[in-house]
Design a protein around this motif. Structure first.
Motif, PDB file in Angstrom:
ATOM      1  N   UNK A 257      -8.896 100.833  26.769  1.00  0.00           N
ATOM      2  CA  UNK A 257      -9.599  99.600  27.070  1.00  0.00           C
ATOM      3  C   UNK A 257     -10.951  99.591  26.357  1.00  0.00           C
ATOM      4  N   UNK A 258     -11.322  98.445  25.834  1.00  0.00           N
ATOM      5  CA  UNK A 258     -12.579  98.301  25.116  1.00  0.00           C
ATOM      6  C   UNK A 258     -12.591  96.962  24.408  1.00  0.00           C
ATOM      7  N   UNK A 259     -13.782  96.508  24.032  1.00  0.00           N
ATOM      8  CA  UNK A 259     -13.934  95.178  23.442  1.00  0.00           C
ATOM      9  C   UNK A 259     -13.740  95.161  21.937  1.00  0.00           C
ATOM     10  N   UNK A 260     -13.724  96.336  21.293  1.00  0.00           N
ATOM     11  CA  UNK A 260     -13.656  96.349  19.830  1.00  0.00           C
ATOM     12  C   UNK A 260     -12.745  97.488  19.374  1.00  0.00           C
ATOM     13  N   UNK A 261     -11.454  97.321  19.595  1.00  0.00           N
ATOM     14  CA  UNK A 261     -10.463  98.341  19.213  1.00  0.00           C
ATOM     15  C   UNK A 261      -9.462  97.691  18.261  1.00  0.00           C
ATOM     16  N   UNK A 262      -9.297  98.266  17.086  1.00  0.00           N
ATOM     17  CA  UNK A 262      -8.385  97.705  16.089  1.00  0.00           C
ATOM     18  C   UNK A 262      -7.487  98.794  15.522  1.00  0.00           C
ATOM     19  N   UNK A 263      -6.250  98.440  15.272  1.00  0.00           N
ATOM     20  CA  UNK A 263      -5.272  99.357  14.678  1.00  0.00           C
ATOM     21  C   UNK A 263      -4.889  98.838  13.294  1.00  0.00           C
ATOM     22  N   UNK A 264      -4.943  99.733  12.306  1.00  0.00           N
ATOM     23  CA  UNK A 264      -4.491  99.409  10.954  1.00  0.00           C
ATOM     24  C   UNK A 264      -3.271 100.254  10.629  1.00  0.00           C
ATOM     25  N   UNK A 265      -2.151  99.610  10.331  1.00  0.00           N
ATOM     26  CA  UNK A 265      -0.944 100.298   9.901  1.00  0.00           C
ATOM     27  C   UNK A 265      -0.846 100.235   8.387  1.00  0.00           C
ATOM     28  N   UNK A 266      -0.584 101.373   7.768  1.00  0.00           N
ATOM     29  CA  UNK A 266      -0.503 101.433   6.310  1.00  0.00           C
ATOM     30  C   UNK A 266       0.936 101.744   5.909  1.00  0.00           C
ATOM     31  N   UNK A 267       1.591 100.794   5.266  1.00  0.00           N
ATOM     32  CA  UNK A 267       2.994 100.952   4.903  1.00  0.00           C
ATOM     33  C   UNK A 267       3.159 102.136   3.951  1.00  0.00           C
ATOM     34  N   UNK A 268       4.130 102.994   4.280  1.00  0.00           N
ATOM     35  CA  UNK A 268       4.539 104.140   3.465  1.00  0.00           C
ATOM     36  C   UNK A 268       3.534 105.290   3.431  1.00  0.00           C
ATOM     37  N   UNK A 269       2.428 105.206   4.152  1.00  0.00           N
ATOM     38  CA  UNK A 269       1.496 106.341   4.209  1.00  0.00           C
ATOM     39  C   UNK A 269       2.072 107.418   5.125  1.00  0.00           C
ATOM     40  N   UNK A 270       1.920 108.694   4.710  1.00  0.00           N
ATOM     41  CA  UNK A 270       2.459 109.786   5.514  1.00  0.00           C
ATOM     42  C   UNK A 270       1.373 110.410   6.392  1.00  0.00           C
ATOM     43  N   UNK A 271       1.697 111.542   7.018  1.00  0.00           N
ATOM     44  CA  UNK A 271       0.782 112.132   7.988  1.00  0.00           C
ATOM     45  C   UNK A 271      -0.503 112.634   7.341  1.00  0.00           C
ATOM     46  N   UNK A 272      -0.425 113.043   6.094  1.00  0.00           N
ATOM     47  CA  UNK A 272      -1.637 113.565   5.437  1.00  0.00           C
ATOM     48  C   UNK A 272      -2.684 112.474   5.265  1.00  0.00           C
ATOM     49  N   UNK A 273      -2.253 111.233   5.032  1.00  0.00           N
ATOM     50  CA  UNK A 273      -3.149 110.081   4.910  1.00  0.00           C
ATOM     51  C   UNK A 273      -4.292 110.388   3.938  1.00  0.00           C
ATOM     52  N   UNK A 274      -3.936 110.954   2.768  1.00  0.00           N
ATOM     53  CA  UNK A 274      -4.952 111.477   1.857  1.00  0.00           C
ATOM     54  C   UNK A 274      -4.875 110.912   0.440  1.00  0.00           C
ATOM     55  N   UNK A 275      -4.104 109.841   0.242  1.00  0.00           N
ATOM     56  CA  UNK A 275      -4.132 109.201  -1.073  1.00  0.00           C
ATOM     57  C   UNK A 275      -5.506 108.551  -1.257  1.00  0.00           C
ATOM     58  N   UNK A 276      -5.822 108.180  -2.478  1.00  0.00           N
ATOM     59  CA  UNK A 276      -7.114 107.536  -2.738  1.00  0.00           C
ATOM     60  C   UNK A 276      -7.280 106.279  -1.887  1.00  0.00           C
ATOM     61  N   UNK A 277      -6.194 105.515  -1.767  1.00  0.00           N
ATOM     62  CA  UNK A 277      -6.264 104.274  -0.984  1.00  0.00           C
ATOM     63  C   UNK A 277      -6.496 104.576   0.496  1.00  0.00           C
ATOM     64  N   UNK A 278      -5.831 105.609   1.008  1.00  0.00           N
ATOM     65  CA  UNK A 278      -5.998 105.973   2.417  1.00  0.00           C
ATOM     66  C   UNK A 278      -7.405 106.499   2.684  1.00  0.00           C
ATOM     67  N   UNK A 279      -7.914 107.330   1.778  1.00  0.00           N
ATOM     68  CA  UNK A 279      -9.266 107.849   1.936  1.00  0.00           C
ATOM     69  C   UNK A 279     -10.287 106.719   1.947  1.00  0.00           C
TER      70      UNK A 279
ATOM     71  N   UNK B 203      -9.605 115.208   3.714  1.00  0.00           N
ATOM     72  CA  UNK B 203     -10.299 114.124   4.414  1.00  0.00           C
ATOM     73  C   UNK B 203     -11.716 114.534   4.810  1.00  0.00           C
ATOM     74  N   UNK B 204     -11.862 115.768   5.296  1.00  0.00           N
ATOM     75  CA  UNK B 204     -13.186 116.248   5.711  1.00  0.00           C
ATOM     76  C   UNK B 204     -14.145 116.296   4.529  1.00  0.00           C
ATOM     77  N   UNK B 205     -13.680 116.818   3.397  1.00  0.00           N
ATOM     78  CA  UNK B 205     -14.538 116.943   2.224  1.00  0.00           C
ATOM     79  C   UNK B 205     -14.875 115.570   1.629  1.00  0.00           C
ATOM     80  N   UNK B 206     -13.883 114.678   1.641  1.00  0.00           N
ATOM     81  CA  UNK B 206     -14.123 113.321   1.138  1.00  0.00           C
ATOM     82  C   UNK B 206     -15.198 112.623   1.974  1.00  0.00           C
ATOM     83  N   UNK B 207     -15.062 112.729   3.306  1.00  0.00           N
ATOM     84  CA  UNK B 207     -16.020 112.054   4.186  1.00  0.00           C
ATOM     85  C   UNK B 207     -17.405 112.678   4.081  1.00  0.00           C
ATOM     86  N   UNK B 208     -17.452 113.992   3.904  1.00  0.00           N
ATOM     87  CA  UNK B 208     -18.742 114.660   3.737  1.00  0.00           C
ATOM     88  C   UNK B 208     -19.463 114.104   2.503  1.00  0.00           C
ATOM     89  N   UNK B 209     -18.728 113.988   1.404  1.00  0.00           N
ATOM     90  CA  UNK B 209     -19.306 113.452   0.167  1.00  0.00           C
ATOM     91  C   UNK B 209     -19.742 112.003   0.362  1.00  0.00           C
TER      92      UNK B 209
END
Length: 246
Positions: free
Chosen positions: A212-234, A39-45
């Motif tokens: 608390x805050x005016x702009x907080x959103x949660x996205x749940x991704x079905x079947x994604x695991x803790x690594x959250x590192x598939x292409x779609x998750x990235x 995730x760190x390397x992907x975001x850096x790129x």
């Protein structure tokens, strides 16, 4: 190129910095992970292609930084992150916290909100030493931890066990964020996989309800695991960072 920051606490923190426009992005990794993760390397790129400043680093006892992992605790790693944020960046930054990094980023947001332009968390694990480790230990494990000062747990992420220390648990109690007010007055995006076996979905819901805050959103991704590192998750991570930056 890896550079090093000497902190007021006498620790040497390894980091890699990409110059660019602000607000910059600071990546905060997880428990026993390092700045070489997917995730760190992907975001850096991604940030480099956007011409945006980016910073990744290793907490003490992690990666190329000084110290031993099992001697560290949440307060140490929070102090490391605070030194990195105040010394190596200018102006408000977008914090991207993965797992434990989510907890650390919330501590930073509480302590210095003026330095936070936005927040993206990936499987955030606030208070995990208490609501994860301690709550999950039976009486025998708790007794061993208190008596011997340490407990070894098997890890799914490598051959070496997780060493949980009494200090980690006790120090964690000094840095809990879910039991008191948690104002987040900037854009916040919480990302969470439903197949995460380390961080329950309920923790993400609890954080959404608690902060608390005016702009907080949660996205749940079905079947994604803790690594959250598939292409779609990235792609979801960079999309969330792009939203917050905008």
């Amino acid at each position: 190129m890896t550079e090093y920051l000497d902190t007021p606490q006498g620790r040497r923190i390894a980091y890699r910095r990409t110059e660019g426009k602000g607000p910059g992005i600071v990546f905060l990794g997880g428990f026993k992970s390092d700045m070489q993760g997917t995730k760190a390397l992907y975001l850096e790129d991604w940030a480099r292609r956007q011409g945006r400043a980016f910073l990744r680093f290793d907490y003490s006892g992690h990666g190329d930084s000084s110290g031993l992992f099992e001697e560290g605790a949440i307060g140490d790693w929070f102090a490391d992150a605070a030194s990195v944020l105040t010394t190596l960046t200018q102006g408000p930054q977008v914090l991207v916290g993965s797992s434990m990094g989510g907890w650390i980023s919330l501590l930073l947001a509480r302590a210095m909100p003026q330095r936070v332009a936005g927040l993206v968390t990936i499987a955030a694990a606030p208070d995990f030493t208490e609501q994860g480790f301690w709550a999950g230990f039976d009486a025998t494990a708790r007794a061993e931890l208190l008596d011997k000062g340490r407990l070894e747990l098997p890890s799914e992420y490598g051959p070496d066990p997780y060493v949980i220390t009494r200090r980690l648990i006790e120090d964690g109690r000094d840095h809990l964020v879910m039991g008191q007010a948690l104002p987040l007055p900037f854009p916040v995006r919480l990302l969470q996989g439903t197949a995460d076996e380390d961080v329950p979905v309920q923790w993400a819901l609890d954080l959404l309800n608690h902060a608390t805050g005016k702009d907080i959103r949660l996205t749940l991704v079905k079947d994604a695991d803790h690594r959250f590192s598939t292409d779609a998750c990235l792609a979801l991570i960079s999309d969330a960072v792009g939203e917050v930056v905008a």
